[in-house]
Write a protein that holds these residues in place. Structure first.
Motif, PDB file in Angstrom:
ATOM      1  N   PHE A 384       0.866  -1.174   0.000  1.00 19.90           N
ATOM      2  CA  PHE A 384       0.000   0.000   0.000  1.00 19.90           C
ATOM      3  C   PHE A 384       0.904   1.225   0.000  1.00 19.90           C
ATOM      4  CE2 PHE A 384       0.436  -1.219   4.483  1.00 19.90           C
ATOM      5  CZ  PHE A 384       0.940  -0.045   5.044  1.00 19.90           C
ATOM      6  N   ASP A 385       0.328   2.375  -0.284  1.00 16.41           N
ATOM      7  CA  ASP A 385       1.070   3.632  -0.294  1.00 16.41           C
ATOM      8  C   ASP A 385       0.927   4.290   1.072  1.00 16.41           C
ATOM      9  OD1 ASP A 385       2.115   6.174  -0.659  1.00 16.41           O
ATOM     10  OD2 ASP A 385       1.282   6.411  -2.671  1.00 16.41           O
ATOM     11  N   VAL A 386       2.028   4.355   1.801  1.00 11.33           N
ATOM     12  CA  VAL A 386       1.997   4.923   3.155  1.00 11.33           C
ATOM     13  C   VAL A 386       1.487   6.357   3.131  1.00 11.33           C
ATOM     14  CG1 VAL A 386       3.413   5.550   5.154  1.00 11.33           C
ATOM     15  CG2 VAL A 386       3.846   3.401   3.950  1.00 11.33           C
ATOM     16  N   VAL A 505      -6.642   2.590  10.750  1.00 15.98           N
ATOM     17  CA  VAL A 505      -6.113   3.152   9.512  1.00 15.98           C
ATOM     18  C   VAL A 505      -6.621   2.335   8.337  1.00 15.98           C
ATOM     19  CG1 VAL A 505      -4.009   3.562   8.181  1.00 15.98           C
ATOM     20  CG2 VAL A 505      -4.032   4.041  10.625  1.00 15.98           C
ATOM     21  N   PHE A 506      -7.027   3.024   7.267  1.00 13.32           N
ATOM     22  CA  PHE A 506      -7.449   2.370   6.022  1.00 13.32           C
ATOM     23  C   PHE A 506      -6.332   2.486   4.987  1.00 13.32           C
ATOM     24  CE2 PHE A 506     -12.367   3.074   6.522  1.00 13.32           C
ATOM     25  CZ  PHE A 506     -12.359   2.205   7.603  1.00 13.32           C
ATOM     26  N   THR A 507      -6.050   1.366   4.313  1.00 14.64           N
ATOM     27  CA  THR A 507      -5.016   1.372   3.265  1.00 14.64           C
ATOM     28  C   THR A 507      -5.588   1.594   1.870  1.00 14.64           C
ATOM     29  OG1 THR A 507      -5.164  -1.010   2.815  1.00 14.64           O
ATOM     30  CG2 THR A 507      -3.695  -0.306   4.600  1.00 14.64           C
ATOM     31  N   GLY A 508      -6.859   1.214   1.674  1.00  9.50           N
ATOM     32  CA  GLY A 508      -7.451   1.295   0.340  1.00  9.50           C
ATOM     33  C   GLY A 508      -6.998   0.197  -0.594  1.00  9.50           C
ATOM     34  N   MET A 509      -6.279  -0.798  -0.070  1.00 13.52           N
ATOM     35  CA  MET A 509      -5.781  -1.886  -0.926  1.00 13.52           C
ATOM     36  C   MET A 509      -6.013  -3.240  -0.261  1.00 13.52           C
ATOM     37  SD  MET A 509      -2.056  -2.392  -2.746  1.00 13.52           S
ATOM     38  CE  MET A 509      -2.384  -1.045  -3.885  1.00 13.52           C
ATOM     39  N   ARG A 510      -6.813  -4.086  -0.922  1.00 15.63           N
ATOM     40  CA  ARG A 510      -7.117  -5.415  -0.410  1.00 15.63           C
ATOM     41  C   ARG A 510      -6.025  -6.407  -0.794  1.00 15.63           C
ATOM     42  NH1 ARG A 510     -12.322  -8.220  -2.898  1.00 15.63           N
ATOM     43  NH2 ARG A 510     -10.775  -8.907  -4.411  1.00 15.63           N
ATOM     44  N   HIS A 511      -5.855  -7.457   0.023  1.00 11.76           N
ATOM     45  CA  HIS A 511      -4.843  -8.479  -0.265  1.00 11.76           C
ATOM     46  C   HIS A 511      -5.392  -9.884  -0.049  1.00 11.76           C
ATOM     47  CE1 HIS A 511      -1.499  -5.863  -1.129  1.00 11.76           C
ATOM     48  NE2 HIS A 511      -1.725  -5.165  -0.034  1.00 11.76           N
ATOM     49  N   PHE A 512      -6.466 -10.231  -0.750  1.00 12.86           N
ATOM     50  CA  PHE A 512      -6.953 -11.606  -0.718  1.00 12.86           C
ATOM     51  C   PHE A 512      -5.881 -12.548  -1.269  1.00 12.86           C
ATOM     52  CE2 PHE A 512     -11.823 -10.822  -0.956  1.00 12.86           C
ATOM     53  CZ  PHE A 512     -11.912 -10.905   0.422  1.00 12.86           C
TER      54      PHE A 512
END
Length: 514
Positions: A384-386, A505-512
């Motif tokens: 994810f983008d910090v 905190v939300f990353t906005g990127m899922r990692h299934f």
């Protein structure tokens, strides 16, 4: 009866001995270019291809065998009277054996920095054409593409004065496997050069066998390990094995998972994997500390597991590892003392992978075979983008919590979904993998963590559909949560965090990962 053989090989291994044996059996030998010179220099009588075609080799050798007197001699069906009549009328003599291997395209592109022109010049045209022609007419023509078959061919000719249709068919099959592999390498190389066709309309893939395996995922399943053609830097196929028996199907699958997770980390880190899921991950000031923290993360599950480390294994780390049963250890290097310690155990597999930190290159496919098809996607190279993290709660994470959040997302990314990971001080303290609902994964991770859950960070591979995971985290004493966000009921989870003084905190990127 084999009366005439056409021999033209780039790989000259064993060809002189093979040709001498054929000559002693009364076989007339036709050859081209460099092969003709090698055979002639070794005292073998050779008819040059130009003397057969009546036409000189031309265009720097690009054209020499593409001629009716060659292909007519190969393709004519001996049982067809019309074919044989036409050969006689056209002055074409049958060719009964074709011995060819191709320009070294693979070896050329694997050199590294070569020009497109050099690669193109190593695309064989006449060779595949003759091979395919001979294989098509396998009942009448013996076709040999693999030098390892020379002995078998000679033995059968000597014993039977000819070759059986069964053997000819097998050799023909090998030709089409070989030319398919060859053409697929060319297509992939050129496709990569375009930089455009990421997912072409038709996808051809080719692999080379590394080893036959004792069995597959279970003892009743047969299995083989294949590798992609390429440098394979930092991948399991390029590892050097110092000790222990061959890797099994499950060993390779688990070890690959350990390596993929390890590549997420730059600081000294050890990853322990069991049944394709991480069971302990930790970073430390050195690899000794990282190993101790990894072991302490789950001292039960690590037993019989796989360890991957991104720094050299020294003697004191080896001594700690030897206190328990480990199936495999993978590291970039080992001290002499460490190897002496580790090899005291008969069954541990010790692998050295000097480029262990090398990331997978852009354009790497992630593939999954399904019945009747193949799922293909880009490899998951992102985390994810910090700078784009969304701080959604009243409480913001501390610097230490944020570092643990990043650590946790690296681990949960490589854990089977649904997955929850608890982290404290760059050490996994609880991992809940592969559950059909997220709250169960959270409960498993919390249960593993026990008292260590207090003050830990929770990482989730996908959003929370309900606030139940936050409720469980609050009861366990978790102080911060990182997750992708994006659920319709996000606000309920945010409210629950605010109620319990938890930073989210939300990353906005899922990692299934399935």
């Amino acid at each position: 009866m084999i009366k005439r053989a056409l021999i033209s090989v780039s790989d000259k291994t064993g060809i002189v001995e093979f040709a001498k044996e054929l000559e002693s059996l009364g076989v007339e030998i036709i050859s081209t270019g460099g092969t003709a010179k090698v055979l002639s220099d070794n005292g073998i009588k050779v008819i040059n291809i130009s003397d057969v075609t009546g036409f000189p080799e031309c265009l720097d050798g690009r054209v020499k065998t593409l001629h009716p007197k060659v292909h007519g001699g190969i393709l004519a069906m001996r049982s067809n009277p019309e074919h044989m009549k036409q050969l006689e009328e056209l002055g074409i003599e049958p060719i009964d054996m074709v011995v060819i291997n191709l320009y070294p395209f693979k070896e050329t592109i694997l050199k590294g920095h070569i020009s497109l022109e050099e690669a193109i010049e190593n695309i064989d045209i006449g060779g595949p054409t003759m091979l395919r022609a001979a294989a098509k007419n396998y009942q009448d023509v013996v076709v040999v593409v693999d030098p390892s078959d020379y002995k078998m061919v000679l033995d059968e000719i000597k014993n039977s004065k000819d070759m059986s249709v069964k053997t000819k068919f097998k050799l023909a099959y090998k030709v089409f496997e070989h030319t398919s592999h060859y053409d697929t390498l060319i297509a992939k190389y050129l496709r990569d050069k375009t930089g455009e066709e990421e997912f072409p309309e038709t996808l051809s893939l080719t692999f080379e066998k590394v080893q036959d395996m004792r069995y597959g995922e279970n003892p009743h399943q047969k299995a083989v390990f294949y590798k992609e053609v390429g440098a394979n830097i930092g991948n399991l196929v390029s590892a050097k094995q110092h000790h222990g028996k061959e890797l099994s199907y499950n060993n390779i699958n688990d070890a690959n998972g350990a390596l993929e997770l390890l590549k997420e980390f730059d600081e000294p880190t050890v990853v322990a994997v069991k049944h394709a899921n991480p069971c302990g991950v930790a970073s430390g000031k050195d690899i000794y500390e990282a190993y101790l923290k990894t072991y302490e993360a789950d001292p039960v599950s690590i037993f019989g597991g796989i360890i991957a480390a991104n720094r050299e294994i020294d003697a004191r780390t080896a001594e700690e590892i030897n206190k328990i049963f480990i199936e495999i250890i993978i590291a970039p290097s080992y001290t002499k003392e460490a190897l002496e310690i580790l090899t005291q155990k008969k069954n541990i597999r010790i692998l050295e992978l000097d480029n262990i930190a090398t990331k997978l290159p852009a354009g790497t496919y992630d593939m999954k075979k399904v019945a009747g098809g193949l799922l293909v996607q880009n490899y998951n190279n992102e985390l994810f983008d910090v700078d784009k993290l969304e701080y959604v709660t009243e409480k913001r994470p501390t610097h230490e919590e944020l570092e643990d959040m990043i650590f946790g997302m690296k681990v949960v990314k490589h854990t089977k979904s649904n997955a929850i990971v608890l982290v404290k001080n760059k050490q996994s303290v609880g991992i809940g993998p592969g559950q059909s609902n997220r709250v169960t994964a959270a409960k498993i991770a919390i249960d593993y963590a026990g008292e260590k859950a207090k003050g830990a960070v929770m990482a989730s591979d996908a959003f929370f559909p309900f606030p139940d995971c936050v409720e469980e985290a609050a009861k366990a004493g978790v102080t911060a949560i990182i997750q992708p966000g994006g659920a319709k009921r996000d606000q309920e989870s945010i409210d629950e965090c605010n109620k319990n003084g938890i930073a989210m905190v939300f990353t906005g990127m899922r990692h299934f990962k399935h």
